[in-house]
Design an enzyme around this catalytic site. Structure first.
Site, PDB file in Angstrom:
ATOM      1  N   TYR A 148      26.931 -46.734   7.106  1.00  0.00           N
ATOM      2  CA  TYR A 148      26.808 -45.224   7.619  1.00  0.00           C
ATOM      3  C   TYR A 148      28.347 -45.083   8.493  1.00  0.00           C
ATOM      4  O   TYR A 148      28.677 -45.831   9.393  1.00  0.00           O
ATOM      5  CB  TYR A 148      25.778 -45.389   8.599  1.00  0.00           C
ATOM      6  CG  TYR A 148      25.796 -43.975   9.092  1.00  0.00           C
ATOM      7  CD1 TYR A 148      24.874 -42.811   8.398  1.00  0.00           C
ATOM      8  CD2 TYR A 148      26.004 -43.640  10.467  1.00  0.00           C
ATOM      9  CE1 TYR A 148      24.828 -41.639   8.942  1.00  0.00           C
ATOM     10  CE2 TYR A 148      25.993 -42.224  10.942  1.00  0.00           C
ATOM     11  CZ  TYR A 148      25.476 -41.350  10.284  1.00  0.00           C
ATOM     12  OH  TYR A 148      25.209 -40.038  10.774  1.00  0.00           O
TER      13      TYR A 148
ATOM     14  N   GLN B 187      26.760 -37.171   8.219  1.00  0.00           N
ATOM     15  CA  GLN B 187      26.088 -35.880   8.828  1.00  0.00           C
ATOM     16  C   GLN B 187      26.170 -34.519   8.244  1.00  0.00           C
ATOM     17  O   GLN B 187      25.410 -33.745   8.439  1.00  0.00           O
ATOM     18  CB  GLN B 187      26.333 -35.742  10.312  1.00  0.00           C
ATOM     19  CG  GLN B 187      25.577 -34.913  11.039  1.00  0.00           C
ATOM     20  CD  GLN B 187      25.556 -35.149  12.589  1.00  0.00           C
ATOM     21  OE1 GLN B 187      24.953 -36.023  13.097  1.00  0.00           O
ATOM     22  NE2 GLN B 187      26.373 -34.359  13.345  1.00  0.00           N
TER      23      GLN B 187
ATOM     24  N   ASN C 130      25.514  -0.131 -11.041  1.00  0.00           N
ATOM     25  CA  ASN C 130      26.049  -1.526 -11.168  1.00  0.00           C
ATOM     26  C   ASN C 130      25.318  -2.689 -11.255  1.00  0.00           C
ATOM     27  O   ASN C 130      24.377  -2.746 -10.677  1.00  0.00           O
ATOM     28  CB  ASN C 130      27.134  -1.566  -9.748  1.00  0.00           C
ATOM     29  CG  ASN C 130      28.116  -0.650  -9.666  1.00  0.00           C
ATOM     30  OD1 ASN C 130      28.626  -0.130 -10.694  1.00  0.00           O
ATOM     31  ND2 ASN C 130      28.412   0.016  -8.514  1.00  0.00           N
TER      32      ASN C 130
ATOM     33  N   LYS D 171      27.361   5.837 -11.373  1.00  0.00           N
ATOM     34  CA  LYS D 171      27.351   4.378 -11.584  1.00  0.00           C
ATOM     35  C   LYS D 171      25.808   3.792 -11.308  1.00  0.00           C
ATOM     36  O   LYS D 171      24.934   4.013 -10.737  1.00  0.00           O
ATOM     37  CB  LYS D 171      28.027   3.912 -10.333  1.00  0.00           C
ATOM     38  CG  LYS D 171      29.628   4.225 -10.493  1.00  0.00           C
ATOM     39  CD  LYS D 171      30.337   3.549 -11.806  1.00  0.00           C
ATOM     40  CE  LYS D 171      30.456   2.058 -11.658  1.00  0.00           C
ATOM     41  NZ  LYS D 171      31.797   1.496 -11.015  1.00  0.00           N
TER      42      LYS D 171
ATOM     43  N   GLU E 204      26.337  -9.842 -10.725  1.00  0.00           N
ATOM     44  CA  GLU E 204      27.581 -10.247 -10.328  1.00  0.00           C
ATOM     45  C   GLU E 204      27.581 -11.064  -8.960  1.00  0.00           C
ATOM     46  O   GLU E 204      28.232 -12.128  -8.875  1.00  0.00           O
ATOM     47  CB  GLU E 204      28.378  -8.898  -9.867  1.00  0.00           C
ATOM     48  CG  GLU E 204      28.789  -8.159 -11.095  1.00  0.00           C
ATOM     49  CD  GLU E 204      29.157  -6.600 -10.335  1.00  0.00           C
ATOM     50  OE1 GLU E 204      30.359  -6.183 -11.115  1.00  0.00           O
ATOM     51  OE2 GLU E 204      28.708  -6.200  -9.740  1.00  0.00           O
TER      52      GLU E 204
ATOM     53  N   THR F 134      33.224 -15.427 -31.242  1.00  0.00           N
ATOM     54  CA  THR F 134      34.083 -16.329 -30.817  1.00  0.00           C
ATOM     55  C   THR F 134      35.500 -15.915 -30.195  1.00  0.00           C
ATOM     56  O   THR F 134      35.749 -14.615 -30.794  1.00  0.00           O
ATOM     57  CB  THR F 134      34.517 -17.417 -31.727  1.00  0.00           C
ATOM     58  OG1 THR F 134      35.353 -16.812 -32.798  1.00  0.00           O
ATOM     59  CG2 THR F 134      33.131 -18.174 -32.277  1.00  0.00           C
ATOM     60  N   HIS F 135      36.114 -16.372 -29.158  1.00  0.00           N
ATOM     61  CA  HIS F 135      37.163 -15.822 -28.767  1.00  0.00           C
ATOM     62  C   HIS F 135      36.907 -14.392 -28.352  1.00  0.00           C
ATOM     63  O   HIS F 135      37.942 -13.483 -28.034  1.00  0.00           O
ATOM     64  CB  HIS F 135      38.329 -15.955 -29.407  1.00  0.00           C
ATOM     65  CG  HIS F 135      38.663 -17.093 -30.088  1.00  0.00           C
ATOM     66  ND1 HIS F 135      39.318 -18.225 -29.385  1.00  0.00           N
ATOM     67  CD2 HIS F 135      38.103 -17.495 -31.353  1.00  0.00           C
ATOM     68  CE1 HIS F 135      39.362 -19.037 -30.459  1.00  0.00           C
ATOM     69  NE2 HIS F 135      38.609 -19.102 -31.237  1.00  0.00           N
TER      70      HIS F 135
ATOM     71  N   ASN G 188      19.851 -44.373  10.897  1.00  0.00           N
ATOM     72  CA  ASN G 188      20.465 -44.451   9.794  1.00  0.00           C
ATOM     73  C   ASN G 188      19.631 -44.495   8.537  1.00  0.00           C
ATOM     74  O   ASN G 188      19.422 -43.828   7.374  1.00  0.00           O
ATOM     75  CB  ASN G 188      21.509 -45.832   9.569  1.00  0.00           C
ATOM     76  CG  ASN G 188      22.569 -45.574  10.632  1.00  0.00           C
ATOM     77  OD1 ASN G 188      22.617 -44.403  11.252  1.00  0.00           O
ATOM     78  ND2 ASN G 188      23.334 -46.604  10.747  1.00  0.00           N
TER      79      ASN G 188
ATOM     80  N   SER H  86      23.675 -32.322  15.011  1.00  0.00           N
ATOM     81  CA  SER H  86      23.523 -31.827  13.736  1.00  0.00           C
ATOM     82  C   SER H  86      22.167 -30.882  13.661  1.00  0.00           C
ATOM     83  O   SER H  86      21.572 -30.499  12.618  1.00  0.00           O
ATOM     84  CB  SER H  86      23.328 -32.850  12.875  1.00  0.00           C
ATOM     85  OG  SER H  86      22.469 -33.734  13.154  1.00  0.00           O
TER      86      SER H  86
ATOM     87  N   SER I 261      26.610   3.466  -6.756  1.00  0.00           N
ATOM     88  CA  SER I 261      27.774   3.595  -5.803  1.00  0.00           C
ATOM     89  C   SER I 261      27.978   4.964  -4.866  1.00  0.00           C
ATOM     90  O   SER I 261      27.204   5.498  -4.979  1.00  0.00           O
ATOM     91  CB  SER I 261      29.025   3.889  -6.819  1.00  0.00           C
ATOM     92  OG  SER I 261      30.124   4.489  -6.172  1.00  0.00           O
TER      93      SER I 261
HETATM   94  N1  ARG Z   1      22.303 -36.957  12.684  1.00  0.00           N
HETATM   95  C1  ARG Z   1      22.611 -37.965  12.167  1.00  0.00           C
HETATM   96  C2  ARG Z   1      23.303 -37.793  10.589  1.00  0.00           C
HETATM   97  O1  ARG Z   1      22.684 -36.712  10.086  1.00  0.00           O
HETATM   98  C3  ARG Z   1      21.702 -39.170  12.068  1.00  0.00           C
HETATM   99  C4  ARG Z   1      22.043 -40.455  12.028  1.00  0.00           C
HETATM  100  C5  ARG Z   1      22.851 -40.829  13.022  1.00  0.00           C
HETATM  101  N2  ARG Z   1      23.238 -42.250  13.009  1.00  0.00           N
HETATM  102  C6  ARG Z   1      24.116 -42.427  13.984  1.00  0.00           C
HETATM  103  N3  ARG Z   1      24.504 -43.999  13.725  1.00  0.00           N
HETATM  104  N4  ARG Z   1      24.841 -42.265  14.798  1.00  0.00           N
HETATM  105  O2  ARG Z   1      23.718 -38.444   9.812  1.00  0.00           O
END
Ligand code: ARG
Length: 463
Positions: free
Chosen positions: A321, A326, A289, A287, A294, A159-160, A114, A28, A281
C-alpha cells in the site's frame, strides 16, 4: 448530534503539531464518505469474525454490531454528518467508540485500513458493476426492440463516410447491440475478479489473530477470499479494469451519438431527436440542437482521463500500500457517475427518436450504391471480377458526367459498357434486391437481422 472530533490514532507516536493544510491534503473524506455503507457492512462482518475467533465476546460483538447499525441509520436519516475525520474508516470507528466505548476500540483488532479500504472498494465495485450491467441490459433491450421494428427498413451503409452499400436499419442497430453486448460481457467478467474478499490481509502481511477469512467473506457474500495479502492491499487492477471497460463503453456510446447528431442534420434528415433531448438556441430561433448526444460524446474525454489517471497513479508503486492509492476513489466514482447517467439517458433518447425511414430509403438510391452488385452481376455472368470492376467504374464515371444514377441507365447504355448486361439487371440494382440477396449469417437481410436479435437475446439470458 455531537461532532466527532478528530484525534489521530497515531498521536502518541508524534510530538510535532499537525499542519491543518496537511490534514486537509491528506484527507479523503470528501470522496470516501460515499463508502459509509460498505465500511459499516465490512466492519460488522469483521467484528463477527473477531467474535468467532474469541477476540470479541458475544456482548462486545453485539454492542459493536448494534452501534454500527445505529450509525448507519443516523447517517441515512440525515442526523449524522460525515465530517471531521481523515477518512470514512476513521470517522465510523471514532463515532462507534464515542457511542459504545471500549468495545468500539477493539473493532480494529486484526485489521488495517489497508484491507478495510480494499474491502470497501470491492464492495462498492460490486454494486457499481451490477448497476451498470442492469443499465446495459436495458440499453440492449432498446436496441433489439428497435432492430426488430426496423428489420426491413433500408439504410445507406457507409465506409469512409461515403455511401457504400445498402443495409437495413435493423442491421445497423444490431451492430451497436453487438458492441454493447461485449461491453456487458466485459463488465460481467471484471466483476468476477473484483468480487473477492481482502479482509484478513491486514496492513500487508495478514494478522496474528484467529480470523476466519472464509467466514468473513461469506458474511459479505464474497464467493472467495484474496489469495495473497500483499496483492490484496497493494493492487487496484479491478478498478482500472472497470475504468477501461467504462472507457470502451462510452466510446461506443459516443460513436452512436455522433451518428445521431449527423443523422439529425438538415443534410441527412434520417432522424429527429425528441424535444426532451434537444435544446434551442438563445439567439437562433430555428435551432434544435442535439445537446444530450453531444454531451455524451463529450463525456468520453472525462472517462478516458480517469482511466489514464488510475493507470498513472498505480504504475510506479512499490508493493504494497502507498498513499497514492487513495487517489483512486474520486476518479472511480466520477467514472461510474458519468457512465451511469449516460447509460440512463441514452436509451430514452434512442427510444423516443423518430427515424425517417423514407429519407433513409431515398438515401440508399443515391451515391451509386449499386455499383458492387453490378460488378458482382457481371462476375457471375463470367466476366473476371477485376474486369467487371473496371466496367462498372467506367459506368459510374459516365453517370457522374451525365448526371444519371446507375438505375437510370438503359439497357443499350449498359451494354455499351459490357454485352454481359441483360434485362434482369434492373431488378438486381434495386436496394430491396440488394438487401434480399445478402441472405447470409451476419448480413442485412431482414431475416438475418431477426436472427441476430434472437441470438443476442439468447446470450443475454446467461447474464
Ligand atoms: N484513506 C485511505 C485510502 O483511501 C485509507 C487507507 C489508509 N491507509 C494508510 N496506511 N494510511 O487509501
Amino acid at each position: 448530534m455531537s461532532k466527532t472530533a478528530e484525534k489521530k490514532p497515531w498521536s502518541n507516536r508524534f510530538s510535532g503539531e499537525s499542519d491543518p493544510l496537511t490534514d486537509a491534503f491528506n484527507s479523503s473524506l470528501a470522496a470516501d464518505k460515499r463508502l459509509y455503507r460498505q465500511d459499516i457492512e465490512g466492519s460488522i462482518a469483521h467484528a463477527a469474525s473477531l467474535e468467532k475467533g474469541g477476540v470479541l465476546t458475544r456482548a462486545e460483538y453485539l454492542s459493536v454490531k448494534n452501534g454500527l447499525e445505529e450509525i448507519l441509520r443516523e447517517i441515512e436519516s440525515g442526523g449524522l454528518r460525515i465530517e471531521n475525520a481523515e477518512d470514512v474508516h476513521m470517522f465510523v470507528e471514532s463515532r462507534l467508540t464515542e457511542k459504545i466505548g471500549a468495545a468500539g476500540k477493539k473493532l480494529h483488532t486484526g485489521r488495517s485500513r489497508n484491507d478495510q479500504v480494499a474491502t470497501d472498494m470491492r464492495l462498492y465495485m460490486r454494486g457499481a458493476a451490477r448497476t451498470i450491467l442492469d443499465l446495459l441490459r436495458g440499453l440492449l433491450d432498446a436496441f433489439l426492440t428497435l432492430a426488430e421494428k426496423h428489420a426491413a427498413d433500408i439504410l445507406p451503409g457507409y465506409t469512409h463516410m461515403q455511401k457504400a452499400q445498402p443495409v437495413t436499419l435493423g442491421h445497423y442497430l444490431c451492430a451497436y447491440a453487438e458492441m454493447f453486448l461485449r461491453d456487458l460481457q466485459r463488465f460481467s467478467d471484471g466483476l468476477k475478479r473484483a468480487d473477492v474478499c481482502p479482509l484478513g490481509s491486514g496492513a500487508l502481511a495478514g494478522t496474528t489473530f484467529p480470523i476466519d477469512r472464509e467466514y468473513t467473506a461469506k458474511l459479505l457474500d464474497f464467493p472467495a477470499v484474496t489469495r495473497n495479502s500483499m496483492d490484496a492491499v497493494g493492487d487496484r487492477d479491478y478498478l482500472i479494469e472497470f475504468a477501461a471497460n467504462a472507457g470502451i463503453c462510452v466510446m461506443h456510446l459516443s460513436r452512436i451519438c455522433e451518428e445521431l447528431i449527423l443523422w439529425s442534420t438538415n443534410e441527412f434528415g434520417f432522424v429527429r431527436i425528441a424535444d426532451a433531448y434537444s435544446t434551442g438556441s438563445s439567439m437562433m430561433p430555428q435551432k434544435r440542437n442535439p445537446d444530450v448526444a453531444e454531451l455524451i460524446r463529450g463525456k468520453t474525454g472525462r472517462v478516458y482521463g480517469g482511466l489514464t489517471a488510475l493507470l498513472t497513479m498505480a504504475k510506479g508503486l512499490p508493493l504494497t500500500y502507498n498513499k497514492d492509492l487513495q487517489e483512486d476513489k474520486e476518479t472511480v466514482f466520477d467514472i461510474y457517475d458519468t457512465l451511469e447517467i449516460c447509460l440512463q439517458i441514452f436509451p430514452r433518447m434512442l427510444m423516443t427518436a423518430q427515424f425517417n425511414v423514407s429519407a433513409m430509403k431515398a438515401g440508399a438510391n443515391g451515391g451509386f450504391m449499386a455499383a458492387t452488385d453490378m460488378a458482382d452481376y457481371l462476375a457471375a455472368a463470367g466476366v473476371p471480377f477485376r474486369d467487371a470492376h473496371g466496367v462498372v467504374s467506367a459506368a459510374v464515371k459516365y453517370c457522374e458526367e451525365t448526371g444519371k444514377t446507375l438505375q437510370a441507365l438503359t439497357l443499350p447504355e449498359l451494354q455499351a459498357f459490357s454485352p454481359a448486361f441483360k434485362s434482369d439487371i434492373t431488378e438486381i440494382l434495386k436496394p430491396e434486391t440488394m438487401i434480399r440477396r445478402r441472405d447470409l449469417p451476419g448480413g442485412p437481410h431482414p431475416e438475418r437481422v431477426r436472427e441476430n436479435v434472437r441470438a443476442i437475446r439468447e446470450i443475454l439470458l446467461s447474464f
